[in-house]
Design a protein around this motif. Structure first.
Motif, mmCIF file in Angstrom:
data_model
loop_
_atom_site.group_PDB
_atom_site.id
_atom_site.type_symbol
_atom_site.label_atom_id
_atom_site.label_comp_id
_atom_site.label_asym_id
_atom_site.label_seq_id
_atom_site.Cartn_x
_atom_site.Cartn_y
_atom_site.Cartn_z
ATOM 1 N N PRO A 160 0.797 -1.234 0.000
ATOM 2 C CA PRO A 160 0.000 0.000 0.000
ATOM 3 C C PRO A 160 0.829 1.283 0.000
ATOM 4 N N TYR A 161 1.935 1.316 0.735
ATOM 5 C CA TYR A 161 2.749 2.533 0.789
ATOM 6 C C TYR A 161 3.267 2.903 -0.590
ATOM 7 N N THR A 162 3.817 1.930 -1.298
ATOM 8 C CA THR A 162 4.345 2.181 -2.638
ATOM 9 C C THR A 162 3.232 2.579 -3.593
ATOM 10 N N HIS A 163 2.092 1.924 -3.477
ATOM 11 C CA HIS A 163 0.954 2.231 -4.352
ATOM 12 C C HIS A 163 0.499 3.678 -4.162
ATOM 13 N N GLU A 164 0.507 4.143 -2.928
ATOM 14 C CA GLU A 164 0.031 5.498 -2.623
ATOM 15 C C GLU A 164 1.063 6.566 -2.947
ATOM 16 N N HIS A 165 2.358 6.266 -2.738
ATOM 17 C CA HIS A 165 3.397 7.288 -2.822
ATOM 18 C C HIS A 165 4.177 7.284 -4.137
ATOM 19 N N THR A 166 3.722 6.530 -5.125
ATOM 20 C CA THR A 166 4.299 6.582 -6.467
ATOM 21 C C THR A 166 3.155 6.692 -7.472
ATOM 22 N N ASN A 167 3.506 6.872 -8.741
ATOM 23 C CA ASN A 167 2.447 6.994 -9.739
ATOM 24 C C ASN A 167 1.939 5.649 -10.251
ATOM 25 N N LEU A 168 2.322 4.549 -9.606
ATOM 26 C CA LEU A 168 1.776 3.249 -10.006
ATOM 27 C C LEU A 168 0.258 3.202 -9.850
ATOM 28 N N HIS A 169 -0.277 3.961 -8.908
ATOM 29 C CA HIS A 169 -1.739 3.945 -8.731
ATOM 30 C C HIS A 169 -2.462 4.538 -9.939
ATOM 31 N N GLU A 170 -1.704 5.227 -10.814
ATOM 32 C CA GLU A 170 -2.299 5.771 -12.028
ATOM 33 C C GLU A 170 -2.067 4.874 -13.244
ATOM 34 N N VAL A 171 -1.344 3.760 -13.057
ATOM 35 C CA VAL A 171 -1.049 2.843 -14.167
ATOM 36 C C VAL A 171 -2.169 1.814 -14.280
ATOM 37 N N HIS A 172 -2.735 1.693 -15.479
ATOM 38 C CA HIS A 172 -3.817 0.752 -15.747
ATOM 39 C C HIS A 172 -3.442 -0.153 -16.903
ATOM 40 N N VAL A 173 -4.219 -1.193 -17.113
ATOM 41 C CA VAL A 173 -3.968 -2.117 -18.217
ATOM 42 C C VAL A 173 -3.922 -1.337 -19.525
ATOM 43 N N GLY A 174 -2.892 -1.587 -20.315
ATOM 44 C CA GLY A 174 -2.700 -0.889 -21.584
ATOM 45 C C GLY A 174 -1.743 0.280 -21.499
ATOM 46 N N ASP A 175 -1.408 0.733 -20.286
ATOM 47 C CA ASP A 175 -0.494 1.863 -20.133
ATOM 48 C C ASP A 175 0.958 1.423 -20.331
ATOM 49 N N THR A 176 1.774 2.359 -20.788
ATOM 50 C CA THR A 176 3.195 2.115 -21.029
ATOM 51 C C THR A 176 4.014 2.571 -19.831
ATOM 52 N N VAL A 177 4.981 1.744 -19.424
ATOM 53 C CA VAL A 177 5.870 2.076 -18.314
ATOM 54 C C VAL A 177 7.321 1.980 -18.780
ATOM 55 N N ASN A 178 8.198 2.679 -18.072
ATOM 56 C CA ASN A 178 9.631 2.595 -18.332
ATOM 57 C C ASN A 178 10.225 1.421 -17.569
ATOM 58 N N LEU A 179 11.093 0.665 -18.229
ATOM 59 C CA LEU A 179 11.742 -0.486 -17.610
ATOM 60 C C LEU A 179 13.261 -0.328 -17.669
ATOM 61 N N GLU A 180 13.902 -0.462 -16.526
ATOM 62 C CA GLU A 180 15.361 -0.596 -16.477
ATOM 63 C C GLU A 180 15.663 -1.924 -15.806
ATOM 64 N N PHE A 181 16.341 -2.792 -16.525
ATOM 65 C CA PHE A 181 16.648 -4.127 -16.019
ATOM 66 C C PHE A 181 17.935 -4.093 -15.212
ATOM 67 N N ASP A 182 18.104 -5.085 -14.365
ATOM 68 C CA ASP A 182 19.233 -5.130 -13.438
ATOM 69 C C ASP A 182 20.559 -5.113 -14.194
ATOM 70 N N ILE A 183 21.467 -4.225 -13.800
ATOM 71 C CA ILE A 183 22.726 -4.035 -14.511
ATOM 72 C C ILE A 183 23.580 -5.300 -14.478
ATOM 73 N N ILE A 184 23.572 -6.021 -13.385
ATOM 74 C CA ILE A 184 24.365 -7.257 -13.305
ATOM 75 C C ILE A 184 23.800 -8.291 -14.272
ATOM 76 N N GLY A 185 22.475 -8.414 -14.312
ATOM 77 C CA GLY A 185 21.845 -9.345 -15.241
ATOM 78 C C GLY A 185 22.154 -9.001 -16.688
ATOM 79 N N LYS A 186 22.241 -7.701 -17.012
ATOM 80 C CA LYS A 186 22.537 -7.289 -18.380
ATOM 81 C C LYS A 186 23.949 -7.696 -18.778
ATOM 82 N N TYR A 187 24.900 -7.543 -17.863
ATOM 83 C CA TYR A 187 26.279 -7.946 -18.165
ATOM 84 C C TYR A 187 26.380 -9.462 -18.334
ATOM 85 N N VAL A 188 25.693 -10.210 -17.462
ATOM 86 C CA VAL A 188 25.718 -11.673 -17.564
ATOM 87 C C VAL A 188 25.105 -12.120 -18.888
ATOM 88 N N ALA A 189 23.971 -11.528 -19.249
ATOM 89 C CA ALA A 189 23.315 -11.884 -20.515
ATOM 90 C C ALA A 189 24.233 -11.595 -21.696
#
Length: 198
Positions: A160-189
């Motif tokens: 609930p804290y994260t839902h209230e204090h970030t803009n995730l509460h405004e994200v609905h099905v079909g909305d676009t979000v920014n993704l940054e993947f884990d830097i360690i995982g990117k190097y391993v891949a």
């Protein structure tokens, strides 16, 4: 460098077009603490403060940034997640976040549970990014733990804290979000991919 722990939300008060660039004027409680040239993450996108007033500040997104992030969809009065760069003498409460969005994803599930929310996101796997169970991912600049990971989808559960204090509460099905993947995982891949080629 950032941690993915959102400090506050700002409000887009004005958007000014200049060529292929967009200048975003952001109203925020952080404005009077910022300085020119400071880096601030906006929905996970690292942008430089270029001007200030007492209650607002301005950042500029170039065409490259707009094409690769959801900033191009911002409208006046939208809420935006904000985080200043981390201090080297502070605790790393989230995970290592660069503020460089790898790609966008689309919300395909938003379900309110008994005391939490599940969000599921789909992304283009051909770009080479991966998630792993219990690994970290940054969604709109928020450091979150991955569950139910597949080749091109993953879920996160939001308290609930994260839902209230970030803009995730405004994200609905079909909305676009920014993704940054884990830097360690990117190097391993990348290492695994290079070893398969050679």
């Amino acid at each position: 460098m950032f941690t993915g722990i959102i400090e506050t939300m700002g409000t887009v008060s004005q958007i000014i077009e200049e060529g292929t660039n967009l200048h975003f004027i952001i109203a925020s409680t952080l404005s009077n603490e910022l300085k020119i040239d400071q880096s601030v993450a906006h929905n996970g996108v690292c942008l430089t403060v270029v001007s200030l007033t007492e209650d607002t500040y301005t950042v500029t997104a170039i065409q490259e940034t707009l094409q690769k992030t959801n900033l191009q969809h911002l409208k006046v009065n939208n809420k935006i997640n904000l985080e200043r760069c981390m201090q080297m003498n502070g605790r790393l409460d989230g995970h290592i976040v660069q503020g460089h969005v790898d790609q966008t994803g689309v919300c395909i599930l938003r379900e309110e549970l008994d005391g939490s929310w599940e969000y599921r996101f789909k992304y283009q796997a051909e770009k080479g990014n991966v998630t792993v169970e219990k690994g970290s991912v940054c969604v709109n600049g928020i450091s979150l733990t991955v569950v139910n990971s597949t080749d091109d989808e993953f879920s996160v559960f939001i308290i609930p804290y994260t839902h209230e204090h970030t803009n995730l509460h405004e994200v609905h099905v079909g909305d676009t979000v920014n993704l940054e993947f884990d830097i360690i995982g990117k190097y391993v891949a990348r290492l695994i991919k290079n070893n398969h080629i050679s």
